[in-house]
Scaffold this active site. Structure first.
Site, PDB file in Angstrom:
ATOM      1  N   LYS A 105     -12.516 -39.032 -64.852  1.00  0.00           N
ATOM      2  CA  LYS A 105     -13.488 -38.852 -65.938  1.00  0.00           C
ATOM      3  C   LYS A 105     -13.503 -37.432 -66.473  1.00  0.00           C
ATOM      4  CE  LYS A 105     -16.884 -38.396 -62.356  1.00  0.00           C
ATOM      5  NZ  LYS A 105     -16.210 -39.132 -61.291  1.00  0.00           N
ATOM      6  N   GLY A 134     -16.596 -47.409 -62.466  1.00  0.00           N
ATOM      7  CA  GLY A 134     -15.765 -48.008 -61.413  1.00  0.00           C
ATOM      8  C   GLY A 134     -15.109 -49.298 -61.870  1.00  0.00           C
ATOM      9  N   ILE A 136     -16.427 -51.931 -63.237  1.00  0.00           N
ATOM     10  CA  ILE A 136     -17.073 -52.664 -64.345  1.00  0.00           C
ATOM     11  C   ILE A 136     -16.231 -52.495 -65.610  1.00  0.00           C
ATOM     12  CG2 ILE A 136     -19.219 -53.005 -65.610  1.00  0.00           C
ATOM     13  CD1 ILE A 136     -20.620 -51.281 -63.477  1.00  0.00           C
ATOM     14  N   GLY A 187     -22.076 -41.926 -47.367  1.00  0.00           N
ATOM     15  CA  GLY A 187     -20.887 -41.722 -48.195  1.00  0.00           C
ATOM     16  C   GLY A 187     -21.111 -41.932 -49.679  1.00  0.00           C
ATOM     17  N   GLU A 190     -21.603 -36.594 -52.151  1.00  0.00           N
ATOM     18  CA  GLU A 190     -20.654 -35.619 -51.607  1.00  0.00           C
ATOM     19  C   GLU A 190     -21.404 -34.564 -50.790  1.00  0.00           C
ATOM     20  OE1 GLU A 190     -17.286 -35.275 -53.038  1.00  0.00           O
ATOM     21  OE2 GLU A 190     -17.470 -36.867 -54.517  1.00  0.00           O
ATOM     22  N   ASP A 201     -21.946 -35.413 -63.734  1.00  0.00           N
ATOM     23  CA  ASP A 201     -21.073 -36.577 -63.656  1.00  0.00           C
ATOM     24  C   ASP A 201     -21.433 -37.595 -64.745  1.00  0.00           C
ATOM     25  OD1 ASP A 201     -19.242 -38.444 -61.773  1.00  0.00           O
ATOM     26  OD2 ASP A 201     -21.025 -39.581 -62.349  1.00  0.00           O
ATOM     27  N   LYS A 205     -19.207 -39.005 -68.128  1.00  0.00           N
ATOM     28  CA  LYS A 205     -19.001 -40.415 -68.456  1.00  0.00           C
ATOM     29  C   LYS A 205     -19.588 -40.748 -69.824  1.00  0.00           C
ATOM     30  CE  LYS A 205     -19.032 -41.756 -63.566  1.00  0.00           C
ATOM     31  NZ  LYS A 205     -19.969 -42.118 -62.475  1.00  0.00           N
ATOM     32  N   GLY A 302     -16.293 -46.386 -55.457  1.00  0.00           N
ATOM     33  CA  GLY A 302     -15.731 -47.012 -54.263  1.00  0.00           C
ATOM     34  C   GLY A 302     -14.257 -47.285 -54.437  1.00  0.00           C
TER      35      GLY A 302
END
Lengths: 428, 428
Positions: A105, A134, A136, A187, A190, A201, A205, A302
């Site tokens: 991204k 991800g 989708i 997880g 980060e 982030d 996007k 993931g």
């Protein structure tokens, strides 16, 4: 029947997903494209590192040119992350006549326009479904399925880390730091969570979505954004009492001649489908002038979900390779008549902490009024303490006008704190 | 730059949507394909009929051959409905070298395999995104975006009429007939609503989804189905007290070596995203072995949403026409190792009406036990009347085993009625 060869740049989380999917679903994948397919070489930093995956060591290399310049390789898959090196490798791949799939991204949000032009120049394809949401199918839906539509609005939850944290805060009455620690343990966050929790982030996007849906190039830095670090469990409780959930929304919409966009924690009505998007799930609400309302929901991150989107892109390119390829990238449609506004007007939720004295509410209300800000509701949730919460929901107002009023309100000696400023979207 | 010409068969609700979208979004559409586009001729039954749309009368015709045999026309768009005539016209279009887009679920569910083979034979494209879920990109997602996945499960609300009726029954405590009348008044149900309320429409669509997602051809007649006519407002109330909403689900899933599918009213946990799909909206939940859970949500019917999918298909074909077309239809991948099961085992909700006498519950419970059906819960909602509701939720059981037990339970003279048999899906 052409045998298709792939070069993988990176064997981290997403790279492993790509490898596993191609191995596990080989029959399905090869039947779909009508060819055999093979990952020929993989770029890694350390060949000897132990990896929980059945990749033969012989195909690993630390030299990117052994992949990018290999004449047998048709498609380069960039899943290494970072910005500048990835950008260089993608450019080199184009120059060597390779099609490119990326999940990156940051590189698409930052250099997407340059890469688009280069792909066109070299007659190759560039695909990046995995860069947003991800697994989708957001990019495919916007560029292909909805090609008959003018898009009027996008609003979504496109960062799984913050949605996981907000869900934990809401469902288990955790405070932000507890929920962040849990997200790190699981997880979902980060070690350095800054980019997620500060909304960077999501801004990357959203920048990509804006260019794909509206044909407008907005740099991630130009997107007004606020993260979720200041949200307290009290805010979540008050919002809930008012009939809302707090979500980190990324949104872009056309309003007459204006174009507005933001990343901001927002109160969403509890019965809206976006309010029921929980934990690490993502969802994007799309309004098109033909299709009306559409929502896409799934796992936004993931190894396997993101790998699903990467391999989907690889297979679409395989189908292109098998025809006589002419560049099929989509020319973004420039709607040059729009005014680029940024975050525009909105209703706001203001959580103040005040001393419980007669006249404090009146004083604050007068200040709002002085700045032409009218109030939809005022709620006082406790009494008698040194500091009591006083919640205001405003009618629609510009953010900078609101900030001026709040600056003055802060000077009031009975106002201890402006604890939160959240947007309120009564999504129709 | 090729000028693309379209022939439209039908100018009803969907046909008008297609016309309006191409007219209103002409710039967007032509920029997307890099060509101009034109609807050259339209087949109608009555040229003189008054229509609330700006179509020039000169392009209307009552002769299908004037369209299908016109050498200038590239793409035939079939939006007339019905089965056999539409099937003939599509076959003739293929023979004349035309690509075809259809919104016709009945013709694809019934003759999809024959049409697929014919399109391949004549080297043309057949697309039918609009046949399932109106404007929601279900077919594109299953065939393209998720091409890297083996699909494990589909479960969805794919009939808007019944979902509207169930929502009205649930939100406003209407009974079925009241809600049906309202749906008819609002245009969500036909004058003869049989196909929708008896689950036939959903079975057509599920048949298409099964072939697209699993590569298995199941005729709509082979799908076990039950409609919503027997659902009472009491059932909706009891389900709600137990934490469920009642939805007409269409589902298909792989379980080890078995393949199960059904259309059936089902109790869905209230916090599951499918439970919040209201009114005329549709949603499809997809589980793929890479992507995990995915949900697509939107308007499953209507002139503009359905038109959006039809025009989306037209534009994809335009892009194919501009390259050197080789048949790009997707070969369904046959998973021949699966046993075709039908509806398989499930938990069930059984609403009985019984005389409130000591021993009745014990007697019924013993009968269930005799047929090896264990009970998860029993709820008695009222006391002392001639007839009181007694609700059972069973553990997992085969439907024919359940029916045997219920047949015997019905013989009990204190059992007035088996009022409802609904599935219960505790969707994970």
């Amino acid at each position: 029947m052409k045998h298709i060869k792939i070069g993988l740049l990176g064997l981290g989380n997403i790279g492993k997903g790509v490898w596993n999917i191609i191995e596990n679903n080989k029959n399905k994948v090869e039947s779909y494209i009508g060819s055999s397919i093979e990952i020929k070489k993989i770029l890694v930093r350390d060949i000897q590192k132990n990896r929980d995956i059945s990749v033969p060591k012989e195909i690993l290399t630390t030299d990117p040119n052994k992949i990018i310049q290999d004449p047998e390789i048709d498609i380069i898959v960039e899943v290494m992350g970072g910005i500048d090196t990835a950008f260089e490798y993608i450019k080199e791949s184009f120059k060597n006549g390779k099609h490119v799939v990326t999940a990156n991204k940051a590189v698409i949000a930052t250099y997407g326009d340059i890469l688009y032009e280069l792909a066109k120049k070299y007659g190759v394809a560039l695909r990046y479904e995995a860069s947003v949401g991800g697994g989708i199918p957001i990019i495919n839906t916007l560029t292909q399925s909805l090609s008959a539509n003018k898009i009027d609005e996008l609003v979504g939850i496109i960062n799984g880390t913050t949605n996981y944290i907000l869900t934990q805060m809401s469902d288990f009455e955790m405070d932000f730091n507890e929920a962040l620690k849990l997200a790190q343990k699981k997880g979902y966050a980060e070690a350095d969570p800054t980019s997620d929790i500060e909304g960077e982030d999501a801004a990357f996007k959203l920048s990509i979505l804006i260019s794909v849906a509206f044909g407008i190039r907005i740099s991630p830095n130009e997107i007004p954004r606020e993260g979720i670090t200041k949200i307290s469990k009290k805010d979540i409780e008050y919002a809930s009492q008012l009939g809302y959930k707090i979500k980190l929304l990324a949104a872009a919409k056309k309003l007459d001649k204006n174009f507005e966009f933001y990343v901001h924690p927002t109160l969403v009505p509890i019965h809206h489908p976006l309010a029921s998007v929980s934990n690490e799930f993502n969802a994007l609400f799309i309004r098109g002038n033909a299709v009306g309302e559409l929502m896409l929901y799934g796992k936004g991150a993931g190894s396997m979900p993101t790998g699903s989107a990467v391999v989907g892109d690889i297979l679409e390119i395989c189908k292109i390779i098998k025809t006589d390829y002419k560049n099929q990238s989509i020319d973004p449609f420039k709607e040059i008549n729009l005014n680029i506004i940024g975050e525009g007007i909105s209703q706001y939720y203001i959580h103040t902490e005040v001393v419980d004295k007669p006249g404090v509410l009146g004083k604050i209300a007068s200040t709002f009024s002085k700045y032409n800000i009218s109030l939809e509701s005022v709620v006082q949730r406790a009494r008698g303490n040194q500091s009591v919460p006083l919640i205001f929901i405003t009618h629609e107002v510009e953010r900078n006008q609101l900030d001026k009023a709040l600056e003055e309100i802060k000077q009031n000696r009975f106002v201890n704190e402006i604890a939160s400023i959240l947007r309120v979207e009564n999504l129709s």
